[in-house]
Structure formats: C-alpha cells, structure tokens
Design a protein around this motif. Structure first.
Motif, PDB file in Angstrom:
ATOM      1  N   ARG A  62     -31.890 -41.840  37.556  1.00 19.51           N
ATOM      2  CA  ARG A  62     -30.688 -41.133  37.087  1.00 19.51           C
ATOM      3  C   ARG A  62     -29.493 -42.089  37.051  1.00 19.51           C
ATOM      4  N   GLU A  63     -29.374 -42.940  38.072  1.00 16.99           N
ATOM      5  CA  GLU A  63     -28.273 -43.890  38.107  1.00 16.99           C
ATOM      6  C   GLU A  63     -28.371 -44.866  36.930  1.00 16.99           C
ATOM      7  N   LEU A  64     -29.577 -45.330  36.651  1.00 16.89           N
ATOM      8  CA  LEU A  64     -29.753 -46.253  35.530  1.00 16.89           C
ATOM      9  C   LEU A  64     -29.469 -45.564  34.200  1.00 16.89           C
ATOM     10  N   ASP A  65     -29.940 -44.340  34.059  1.00 12.56           N
ATOM     11  CA  ASP A  65     -29.694 -43.599  32.821  1.00 12.56           C
ATOM     12  C   ASP A  65     -28.209 -43.295  32.646  1.00 12.56           C
ATOM     13  N   GLY A  66     -27.503 -43.071  33.752  1.00 15.51           N
ATOM     14  CA  GLY A  66     -26.074 -42.775  33.701  1.00 15.51           C
ATOM     15  C   GLY A  66     -25.238 -43.981  33.329  1.00 15.51           C
ATOM     16  N   ASN A  67     -25.773 -45.177  33.523  1.00 18.25           N
ATOM     17  CA  ASN A  67     -25.040 -46.401  33.218  1.00 18.25           C
ATOM     18  C   ASN A  67     -25.253 -46.890  31.787  1.00 18.25           C
ATOM     19  N   ARG A  68     -25.944 -46.135  30.996  1.00 18.99           N
ATOM     20  CA  ARG A  68     -26.229 -46.566  29.616  1.00 18.99           C
ATOM     21  C   ARG A  68     -25.134 -46.143  28.697  1.00 18.99           C
TER      22      ARG A  68
END
Length: 173
Positions: free
Chosen positions: A167-173
């Motif tokens: 989720r953190e990685l997806d939120g940083n896109r």
C-alpha cells in the motif's frame, strides 16, 4: 519495484518471527496444560515440576528436588527460559518458511515441531538429563502445536506487512 521484489517477500521478517515465537509459546503452553488436565490428572504438580526443570537450566540442579510446588522465582525464570527459547525457535523457523505458501508452511511447522521435540527431549538431555521425565505424547504433540502455531502466526504477520508495504509503494506512485 514490484510485489515480488519487496524485501520481506524474499527474506524472513525478524519482528514477525519474534512475535510468532511468543504466540506459539503461549498457545503451546495452553494446549499442554489442557492436555495435562484432561489426560494426566497431575495439575498443578506437573506444571511446577516442568517449571523447575526449565529453571534448573539456569540455576542448576539445586531447584529440582521435590516438592514440586509453586515457587515465584522459579516460575518467573522458567517463563523467561520458555519464551527465550520460543523466540529463538520462531527465528529459526521463519527463514525456512518465508518463501512457502501458508499450507506448506503449516506442514513445515509441524515437522519443525517434531524436530524440536527430538532436539529438546533427546539432545538437551545430554546436558540436562532431568528432561527425560518429560518425554511423552503430550510433550510431542505440544511441540507440533508450537511449530504449526509459529508458522501460522509468522505467515499471517508476514502477509500483513506485505500488504502494508505494498500500500505504501502504491501510494507513492
């Protein structure tokens, strides 16, 4: 970075391993006490005896003689020894199952528990011979419960961390 390259997907997660050892140590103790109460009719004497066995690993043979009665320092030290070993065992199991799916992890946990039984009840008795008295089917089953619980807890925590990182990685896109 894709899901396959996330760090915790490829390696054992230390905090998950520690928590898995603690959770498995608690569950295995509850199961052992339940089995003793159903099949051994020796509670609380057998619990106090085994606590003295664990405490004697640190304090020496002086805590072994009967009566097998409640002794707060012995119970405290036995608890510390029990959970220290549970954490170590949780950490030993985690790299073995970190890449497995849940069902194979649970089977590996049961096999791990069988191995722990052999190590604890036959290997440790070379140094701590008083543990020979604990070799029975209840202790065997409890070790298997420990392994399955540690594997299941580890996989659950590993998956939660995976989802959180994802989720953190997806939120940083």
């Amino acid at each position: 970075m894709n899901a396959r390259s996330l760090p915790m997907h490829n390696s054992a997660n230390l905090s998950a391993a520690v928590y898995a050892g603690i959770a498995a140590g608690i569950l295995a103790t509850v199961v052992q006490i339940a089995l003793w109460s159903i099949f051994a009719d020796a509670l609380p004497t057998i619990l106090f005896r085994d606590a003295r066995f664990a405490a004697a690993m640190v304090l020496g043979r002086g805590v072994l003689p009967p009566p097998a009665s409640f002794n707060a320092p012995v119970m405290f030290l036995a608890t510390v020894v029990h959970f220290a070993l549970s954490i170590i065992y949780g950490m030993a199991l985690s790299p073995l199952i970190s890449r497995l799916r849940t069902a194979p992890s649970l089977l590996a946990g049961a096999a791990f528990g069988l191995c722990l039984y052999g190590i604890n009840m036959y290997g440790f008795t070379a140094v701590f011979p008083w543990f020979e008295a604990t070799r029975d089917w209840i202790t065997l089953l409890t070790h298997m419960v420990f392994g399955v619980a540690a594997a299941g807890t580890y996989k659950m925590l590993q998956q939660r961390q995976y989802v959180r990182v994802r989720r953190e990685l997806d939120g940083n896109r």
